[in-house]
Design an enzyme around this catalytic site. Structure first.
Site, mmCIF file in Angstrom:
data_model
loop_
_atom_site.group_PDB
_atom_site.id
_atom_site.type_symbol
_atom_site.label_atom_id
_atom_site.label_comp_id
_atom_site.label_asym_id
_atom_site.label_seq_id
_atom_site.Cartn_x
_atom_site.Cartn_y
_atom_site.Cartn_z
ATOM 1 N N ASP A 144 8.066 -20.323 53.223
ATOM 2 C CA ASP A 144 7.564 -21.649 52.833
ATOM 3 C C ASP A 144 7.646 -22.605 54.127
ATOM 4 O OD1 ASP A 144 7.722 -20.982 49.867
ATOM 5 O OD2 ASP A 144 9.796 -21.127 50.110
ATOM 6 N N HIS B 57 16.957 -15.033 50.279
ATOM 7 C CA HIS B 57 17.963 -15.802 50.279
ATOM 8 C C HIS B 57 19.387 -15.461 50.637
ATOM 9 C CE1 HIS B 57 15.503 -16.726 46.471
ATOM 10 N NE2 HIS B 57 15.408 -17.884 46.894
HETATM 11 O O1 PAF Z 1 12.401 -23.425 48.334
HETATM 12 C C1 PAF Z 1 13.065 -23.795 47.062
HETATM 13 O O2 PAF Z 1 13.524 -22.767 46.706
HETATM 14 C C2 PAF Z 1 12.950 -25.016 46.713
HETATM 15 O O3 PAF Z 1 11.741 -25.493 46.930
HETATM 16 C C3 PAF Z 1 14.162 -25.910 47.175
HETATM 17 C C4 PAF Z 1 14.032 -26.067 48.684
HETATM 18 C C5 PAF Z 1 15.347 -25.262 46.758
HETATM 19 C C6 PAF Z 1 14.070 -27.484 46.536
HETATM 20 O O4 PAF Z 1 14.141 -27.215 45.058
#
Ligand code: PAF
Length: 281
Positions: free
Chosen positions: A150, A37
């Protein structure tokens, strides 16, 4: 760094930023932030004047048998990490403001969500597309950044961005991995130290597929069998949900290895479901 919890306040803050000519990057997250992140937040800082990180564990994208209630949360530590990574604003909405009583509108990206994760987790992408559309509407970003870990989610949301004419530059950033190759994920925190060692099996299986593809082995069944063997040799109790070979953009299943082939897999280890992927050619 500003922390905003109200939808209204977030909307008016973004309107003021835009009126002052500031570009906005949005990094949507569900919190419990890791280096993956933070790399998105740092990248966002290079692309725009202001970086908004949202933290919202979106209840609707978890099925009843999934880990919503035990999903890890640590707001204090998240805020410190975001500040250090250069974030400007953190949006932490309340579920009742995002989904007020009588909420009834969902965003359905059709074809791309009917395969891979969408097959195993019905309704998941309907919920993900809806929350991300709402975050886009609330923050009106110029840039939105998602991680490649993802990857189906990223492809689905990229399609939604284009289909719904959001004037947003959609960025997909590379997966950040631990030293042994395990893709960073908030769910890795569920493992004990011993279990964590076995979680490397997904990465090792993907590496094996990549080596086989580079040796011009194009028989997908042979590659899949070898990947299963690698996984089971590292984690004998692993349960493989799927190992799939698809076209990177369309997610159409492939019959043989060719350019733009991506391998993705989902494996359940010690009651934790992990996903990962790797472009093979
Ligand atoms: O990847 C994630 O953390 C979630 O799927 C997101 C994109 C924040 C949506 O809730």
């Amino acid at each position: 760094m500003k922390i905003i919890r109200s939808v209204r306040q977030m909307q008016s803050h973004c309107r003021i930023l835009a009126a002052n000519g500031k570009s906005i990057a949005l990094v949507p997250t569900m919190g419990f932030l890791h280096e993956g992140h933070l790399s998105l937040i740092r990248k966002a800082g290079k692309l725009c004047d202001r970086v908004i990180t949202s933290i919202f564990v979106n209840p609707t994208q978890f099925a009843a048998n999934e880990d919503f209630s035990r999903y890890p949360r640590d707001e204090k530590s998240d805020l410190a990490k975001i500040k250090k990574a250069g974030g400007d604003v953190v949006f932490i909405p309340k579920a009742k403001d995002i989904y007020p009583d009588n909420f009834q509108t969902f965003v359905d990206v059709q074809k791309l969500t009917r395969t891979l994760e969408g097959n195993v987790r019905p309704g998941h992408f309907l919920a993900v597309a809806t929350i991300v559309a709402k975050l886009f509407n609330i923050t009106r970003p110029d840039v939105a950044i998602f991680g490649m870990k993802d990857y189906q989610q990223a492809i689905v949301l990229k399609q939604m961005t284009s289909d719904l004419n959001y004037p947003i530059r959609f960025v997909i950033a590379p997966t950040v991995r631990e030293k042994d190759g395990l893709a960073m994920s908030s769910r890795n925190s569920y493992f004990t130290t011993e279990q964590r060692k076995e979680a490397v099996c997904l990465y090792r299986a993907l590496r094996r597929a990549k080596v086989m593809a580079s040796e011009n082995i194009s028989d997908l069944n042979a590659i899949r069998t070898d990947m299963e063997r690698v996984i089971k040799s590292i984690c004998p109790t692993a349960e493989i949900d799927y190992i799939a070979f698809t076209d990177f953009e369309s997610l159409e299943p492939l019959m043989t290895i060719r350019k733009n082939c991506i391998c993705s897999l989902a494996v359940r280890l010690f009651n934790v479901r992990l996903i990962d992927n790797m472009k093979l050619l």
